[in-house]
Design an enzyme around this catalytic site. Structure first.
Site, mmCIF file in Angstrom:
data_model
loop_
_atom_site.group_PDB
_atom_site.id
_atom_site.type_symbol
_atom_site.label_atom_id
_atom_site.label_comp_id
_atom_site.label_asym_id
_atom_site.label_seq_id
_atom_site.Cartn_x
_atom_site.Cartn_y
_atom_site.Cartn_z
ATOM 1 N N LYS A 172 0.853 -1.193 0.000
ATOM 2 C CA LYS A 172 0.000 0.000 0.000
ATOM 3 C C LYS A 172 0.881 1.233 0.000
ATOM 4 C CE LYS A 172 -2.554 1.266 3.865
ATOM 5 N NZ LYS A 172 -3.831 1.467 4.590
HETATM 6 C C1 R5P Z 1 -2.350 4.463 8.214
HETATM 7 O O1 R5P Z 1 -1.465 4.126 8.941
HETATM 8 C C2 R5P Z 1 -3.344 3.537 7.927
HETATM 9 O O2 R5P Z 1 -2.730 2.309 7.613
HETATM 10 C C3 R5P Z 1 -4.398 3.827 6.910
HETATM 11 O O3 R5P Z 1 -4.993 2.620 6.669
HETATM 12 C C4 R5P Z 1 -3.899 4.395 5.608
HETATM 13 O O4 R5P Z 1 -3.240 5.612 5.796
HETATM 14 C C5 R5P Z 1 -5.042 4.548 4.603
HETATM 15 O O5 R5P Z 1 -5.998 5.396 5.054
HETATM 16 P P1 R5P Z 1 -6.241 6.835 4.404
HETATM 17 O O6 R5P Z 1 -6.906 6.570 3.083
HETATM 18 O O7 R5P Z 1 -7.109 7.534 5.377
HETATM 19 O O8 R5P Z 1 -4.889 7.470 4.210
#
Ligand code: R5P
Length: 257
Positions: A172
């Protein structure tokens, strides 16, 4: 790759399109009751039937998600520091045994490339993968969370490639200019994190661009659950990811609120 690993991955990446809409609701593990997730159950319950996968900690899964839900689970298994401390000082907090008990289809942890504990978080990723692979459990490496470290293709490409080299099954990361370069250098699927809340049309455009440049879906949180209309927003994101809708077409879905 054995049956268990492939079968779990197909619970996350839908076989029809090879893509995924993961709903990230793990933020509380270092941020506490984040805006939109103060009452996680209330926010997430209407989104569960639409999401392909929930990215969540075991505590919130146990307390706030109906076990009869037909959604796959990717369990956040790292943590330690809060937003008040040094974020990169993470360790693995949840065992693979627990992930199996909770019927997870994957586990995820952060690596902090370029931060003070990069070496430990990267070697922890290697160790988690060693263990997870014994049970056919896919591992998601989360890159580039925390301090803004020039979120450009060079930095994100470095972080994603290191995750893939360690053996992560998917990665990710954030969207950036020349995102296709990040994808090119990373032989495993990339899911895009959404980042801070931005206007819905912009989040949809970012999703459209990421998909066109080779992302295998999203693991999006705030741009869905902090939207005024989260159900319509996740439906719109899903149309972009699985149906190839443009941001403008998807925005029409959002406007049907
Ligand atoms: C952050 O540490 C988390 O893993 C979130 O899952 C990630 O940042 C994704 O969430 P967002 O779309 O709010 O950035």
């Amino acid at each position: 790759m054995d049956f268990g690993m492939k079968n779990r991955l197909s619970r996350i990446f839908k076989p029809k399109t090879g893509k995924t809409v993961m709903l990230a609701v793990d933020h509380g593990y270092f941020q506490g009751p984040t805006t939109g997730l103060r009452n996680l159950r209330a926010t997430v319950t209407p989104l569960i039937p639409i999401a392909d996968c929930l990215f969540i900690t075991r505590g919130m899964l146990r307390t706030s998600v109906d076990p009869r839900s037909d959604v796959s689970i990717c369990l956040r298994v790292s943590g330690g520091p809060s937003i008040l401390g040094e974020l990169s000082n993470e360790d693995i907090t949840t065992s693979i045994e627990e992930a199996i008990r909770l019927n997870a289809s994957g586990v995820g942890m952060s690596i902090y490339v370029g931060a003070s504990n990069e070496d430990r978080t990267i070697s922890n990723l290697g160790r988690l993968i060693n263990e997870a692979e014994r049970y056919g459990m896919p591992v998601l490496a989360v890159t580039a969370v925390g301090k803004e470290m020039g979120r450009d293709a060079r930095y994100l490409g470095l972080a994603c490639r290191i995750a893939a080299e360690m053996g992560a099954h998917f990665v990710k990361t954030y969207y950036c200019e020349e995102f296709y370069k990040v994808v090119e250098g990373c032989p495993v699927p990339i899911v895009m994190a959404g980042g801070k809340k931005i206007p819905e049309i912009d989040a949809l455009k970012m999703t459209e661009n990421a998909i066109k440049e080779g992302a295998s879906g999203v693991d999006m949180g705030r741009n869905i659950f902090q939207s005024d209309y989260p159900v319509e927003m996740i439906k719109a994101v899903k149309a972009v990811v699985h149906k190839g809708a443009t941001a403008e077409e998807a925005f029409e879905i959002y406007l049907k609120k």
